[in-house]
Design a protein around this motif. Structure first.
Motif, PDB file in Angstrom:
ATOM      1  N   HIS A  14       0.839  -1.204   0.000  1.00 16.31           N
ATOM      2  CA  HIS A  14       0.000   0.000   0.000  1.00 16.31           C
ATOM      3  C   HIS A  14       0.874   1.254   0.000  1.00 16.31           C
ATOM      4  O   HIS A  14       0.580   2.230  -0.704  1.00 16.31           O
ATOM      5  CB  HIS A  14      -0.918  -0.013   1.223  1.00 16.31           C
ATOM      6  CG  HIS A  14      -1.826   1.169   1.326  1.00 16.31           C
ATOM      7  ND1 HIS A  14      -2.683   1.572   0.320  1.00 16.31           N
ATOM      8  CD2 HIS A  14      -1.998   2.067   2.343  1.00 16.31           C
ATOM      9  CE1 HIS A  14      -3.356   2.640   0.698  1.00 16.31           C
ATOM     10  NE2 HIS A  14      -2.951   2.956   1.918  1.00 16.31           N
ATOM     11  N   GLY A  15       1.964   1.219   0.785  1.00 17.31           N
ATOM     12  CA  GLY A  15       2.866   2.363   0.829  1.00 17.31           C
ATOM     13  C   GLY A  15       3.530   2.621  -0.509  1.00 17.31           C
ATOM     14  O   GLY A  15       3.616   3.774  -0.959  1.00 17.31           O
ATOM     15  N   LEU A  16       3.995   1.572  -1.164  1.00 12.85           N
ATOM     16  CA  LEU A  16       4.623   1.734  -2.471  1.00 12.85           C
ATOM     17  C   LEU A  16       3.605   2.231  -3.502  1.00 12.85           C
ATOM     18  O   LEU A  16       3.921   3.112  -4.317  1.00 12.85           O
ATOM     19  CB  LEU A  16       5.238   0.418  -2.930  1.00 12.85           C
ATOM     20  CG  LEU A  16       5.915   0.427  -4.296  1.00 12.85           C
ATOM     21  CD1 LEU A  16       7.032   1.468  -4.356  1.00 12.85           C
ATOM     22  CD2 LEU A  16       6.454  -0.957  -4.648  1.00 12.85           C
ATOM     23  N   ALA A  17       2.397   1.700  -3.470  1.00 11.47           N
ATOM     24  CA  ALA A  17       1.363   2.139  -4.403  1.00 11.47           C
ATOM     25  C   ALA A  17       1.038   3.619  -4.204  1.00 11.47           C
ATOM     26  O   ALA A  17       0.856   4.368  -5.179  1.00 11.47           O
ATOM     27  CB  ALA A  17       0.101   1.291  -4.223  1.00 11.47           C
ATOM     28  N   ALA A  18       0.991   4.062  -2.939  1.00 15.29           N
ATOM     29  CA  ALA A  18       0.709   5.466  -2.654  1.00 15.29           C
ATOM     30  C   ALA A  18       1.830   6.358  -3.169  1.00 15.29           C
ATOM     31  O   ALA A  18       1.579   7.441  -3.720  1.00 15.29           O
ATOM     32  CB  ALA A  18       0.520   5.669  -1.154  1.00 15.29           C
ATOM     33  N   LEU A  19       3.066   5.919  -3.004  1.00 19.32           N
ATOM     34  CA  LEU A  19       4.207   6.678  -3.512  1.00 19.32           C
ATOM     35  C   LEU A  19       4.135   6.818  -5.030  1.00 19.32           C
ATOM     36  O   LEU A  19       4.331   7.912  -5.569  1.00 19.32           O
ATOM     37  CB  LEU A  19       5.499   5.974  -3.104  1.00 19.32           C
ATOM     38  CG  LEU A  19       6.794   6.410  -3.805  1.00 19.32           C
ATOM     39  CD1 LEU A  19       7.074   7.881  -3.563  1.00 19.32           C
ATOM     40  CD2 LEU A  19       7.961   5.564  -3.331  1.00 19.32           C
ATOM     41  N   ARG A 232       1.157   5.121   9.826  1.00 25.78           N
ATOM     42  CA  ARG A 232       0.204   4.219   9.170  1.00 25.78           C
ATOM     43  C   ARG A 232      -1.100   4.116   9.959  1.00 25.78           C
ATOM     44  O   ARG A 232      -2.189   4.068   9.379  1.00 25.78           O
ATOM     45  CB  ARG A 232       0.824   2.829   9.025  1.00 25.78           C
ATOM     46  CG  ARG A 232       1.863   2.688   7.930  1.00 25.78           C
ATOM     47  CD  ARG A 232       2.555   1.338   8.062  1.00 25.78           C
ATOM     48  NE  ARG A 232       3.371   1.008   6.907  1.00 25.78           N
ATOM     49  CZ  ARG A 232       4.168  -0.037   6.832  1.00 25.78           C
ATOM     50  NH1 ARG A 232       4.274  -0.869   7.866  1.00 25.78           N
ATOM     51  NH2 ARG A 232       4.871  -0.283   5.739  1.00 25.78           N
ATOM     52  N   THR A 233      -0.987   4.056  11.282  1.00 24.77           N
ATOM     53  CA  THR A 233      -2.206   3.946  12.090  1.00 24.77           C
ATOM     54  C   THR A 233      -3.067   5.187  11.949  1.00 24.77           C
ATOM     55  O   THR A 233      -4.279   5.133  12.166  1.00 24.77           O
ATOM     56  CB  THR A 233      -1.873   3.727  13.583  1.00 24.77           C
ATOM     57  OG1 THR A 233      -1.174   4.872  14.097  1.00 24.77           O
ATOM     58  CG2 THR A 233      -1.022   2.484  13.773  1.00 24.77           C
ATOM     59  N   GLY A 234      -2.443   6.314  11.591  1.00 27.86           N
ATOM     60  CA  GLY A 234      -3.190   7.550  11.374  1.00 27.86           C
ATOM     61  C   GLY A 234      -3.623   7.747   9.936  1.00 27.86           C
ATOM     62  O   GLY A 234      -4.177   8.800   9.589  1.00 27.86           O
ATOM     63  N   GLY A 235      -3.359   6.746   9.077  1.00 25.26           N
ATOM     64  CA  GLY A 235      -3.832   6.818   7.702  1.00 25.26           C
ATOM     65  C   GLY A 235      -2.825   7.273   6.680  1.00 25.26           C
ATOM     66  O   GLY A 235      -3.151   7.385   5.495  1.00 25.26           O
ATOM     67  N   THR A 236      -1.581   7.546   7.106  1.00 23.80           N
ATOM     68  CA  THR A 236      -0.540   7.936   6.158  1.00 23.80           C
ATOM     69  C   THR A 236       0.226   6.699   5.701  1.00 23.80           C
ATOM     70  O   THR A 236       0.853   6.030   6.527  1.00 23.80           O
ATOM     71  CB  THR A 236       0.447   8.934   6.794  1.00 23.80           C
ATOM     72  OG1 THR A 236      -0.264  10.096   7.219  1.00 23.80           O
ATOM     73  CG2 THR A 236       1.520   9.354   5.793  1.00 23.80           C
ATOM     74  N   PRO A 237       0.193   6.368   4.422  1.00 29.58           N
ATOM     75  CA  PRO A 237       0.897   5.162   3.954  1.00 29.58           C
ATOM     76  C   PRO A 237       2.405   5.294   4.136  1.00 29.58           C
ATOM     77  O   PRO A 237       2.959   6.400   4.130  1.00 29.58           O
ATOM     78  CB  PRO A 237       0.534   5.099   2.465  1.00 29.58           C
ATOM     79  CG  PRO A 237      -0.642   5.998   2.294  1.00 29.58           C
ATOM     80  CD  PRO A 237      -0.516   7.060   3.332  1.00 29.58           C
ATOM     81  N   GLY A 238       3.061   4.153   4.285  1.00 29.27           N
ATOM     82  CA  GLY A 238       4.508   4.159   4.455  1.00 29.27           C
ATOM     83  C   GLY A 238       5.130   2.859   4.004  1.00 29.27           C
ATOM     84  O   GLY A 238       4.458   1.836   3.875  1.00 29.27           O
ATOM     85  N   LEU A 239       6.433   2.906   3.780  1.00 29.96           N
ATOM     86  CA  LEU A 239       7.191   1.746   3.318  1.00 29.96           C
ATOM     87  C   LEU A 239       8.480   1.644   4.121  1.00 29.96           C
ATOM     88  O   LEU A 239       9.247   2.613   4.196  1.00 29.96           O
ATOM     89  CB  LEU A 239       7.502   1.882   1.822  1.00 29.96           C
ATOM     90  CG  LEU A 239       8.366   0.793   1.172  1.00 29.96           C
ATOM     91  CD1 LEU A 239       7.683  -0.563   1.252  1.00 29.96           C
ATOM     92  CD2 LEU A 239       8.664   1.168  -0.279  1.00 29.96           C
ATOM     93  N   LEU A 240       8.728   0.470   4.726  1.00 30.98           N
ATOM     94  CA  LEU A 240       9.918   0.222   5.540  1.00 30.98           C
ATOM     95  C   LEU A 240      10.888  -0.646   4.754  1.00 30.98           C
ATOM     96  O   LEU A 240      10.553  -1.756   4.349  1.00 30.98           O
ATOM     97  CB  LEU A 240       9.529  -0.503   6.836  1.00 30.98           C
ATOM     98  CG  LEU A 240       8.456   0.170   7.695  1.00 30.98           C
ATOM     99  CD1 LEU A 240       8.070  -0.742   8.846  1.00 30.98           C
ATOM    100  CD2 LEU A 240       8.955   1.502   8.215  1.00 30.98           C
TER     101      LEU A 240
END
Length: 282
Positions: A14-19, A232-240
């Motif tokens: 999801h994070g990569l897709a958002a980026l 992420r818990t607040g709705g901001t996508p991310g990638l580790l």
């Protein structure tokens, strides 16, 4: 790396897709040592991977911000990274000393608050403490300005030296209002409240990041991972992303994507820049 790898977790995907969907809102955060630069026995000899600057220069214009977050003084990271005066990196930020000092490529200036007084006190006592502890040849102190690091990688038995110093260094740090942060054969004494998670969150909020990516390799990068998990818990996508190391399994276990050290990070950045450039409106 010709194509972007697929993260192993749903949150990472999801994070990569958002980026990829909204790169102009994305913050790319990167550790320096072990992530952009290979780990070496002498940290003063560390230099960015040869492909790092070209990859960053190609990627930076496509995203909201690229931030190198490091425990080093920012001017040292800039010099060892070769970041100054590079076309395409005008909006690069280096958050040194875990965010306590900031270098902006646009101005070339460093901004910083006064240092914590405990660092000077520890600096004065540390050599005698190491001698009393019998740290031995190969254990040495790295001066980091707002922090001090004790390295054991060059000791005859690096792990034994590391373990023997944990308790006395923790006592010393506590007496002067500092904390000890363990890493890959290094123990760093620094003020509390200075970590990569705080630095990453502050910068993300300052620029209004809609997606946050972070790549690191060591235990000191775990707070940055935790910061993205909080976002992420607040709705901001991310990638580790973990810059792979057999020395720090915990980071790889928490990551959405593991790459093969600095070379893998550079390949990933280059592939990401190429894909964003090819999909950008003409």
């Amino acid at each position: 790396m010709d194509a972007l790898p697929i993260p192993s977790t749903h949150a990472g995907q999801h994070g990569l897709a958002a980026l990829l969907a909204q790169p102009r809102t994305a913050l790319i955060g990167l550790d320096f040592d072990g992530t952009l630069a290979p780990i070496v026995a002498d940290p003063e000899q560390a230099r960015a991977h040869p492909g790092a600057v070209p990859a960053l220069a190609a990627l930076a214009p496509e995203v909201a911000s690229v931030a190198v977050i490091t425990g080093r003084p920012p001017e040292v990271a800039v010099r060892y990274g070769g970041f100054a005066g590079v076309p395409g990196l005008e909006h690069l930020t280096v958050l040194g000393h875990y965010g306590a000092e900031r270098w902006d490529a646009a101005t070339g200036e460093v901004t910083a608050p006064p240092p914590h007084p405990g660092v000077a006190a520890v600096r004065a006592e540390l050599p005698a403490l190491l001698e009393r502890a019998g740290a031995g040849e190969g254990t040495w102190i790295e001066e980091k300005g707002r922090a001090l690091a004790v390295h054991t990688r060059r000791a005859a038995d690096p792990q034994a030296a590391f373990e023997s110093l944990r308790a006395p260094l923790a006592d010393l740090a506590t007496r002067h209002g500092l904390i000890v942060e363990p890493g890959r054969m290094v123990l760093e004494l620094r003020p509390p409240g200075m970590d990569k998670g705080v630095a990453l969150l502050d910068h993300a909020r300052a620029i209004g990041a809609g997606c946050v990516v972070y790549a690191g390799d060591d235990l000191g990068d775990l707070p940055a991972f935790a910061a993205i998990e909080k976002l992420r818990t607040g709705g901001t996508p991310g990638l580790l992303i973990c810059s792979g190391s057999t020395e720090v399994a915990e980071l790889a276990e928490r990551a959405d994507l593991v790459v093969d050290g600095p070379e893998g990070v550079v390949d990933l950045l280059g592939a990401l820049a190429a894909q964003l450039a090819s999909s950008a409106p003409s």
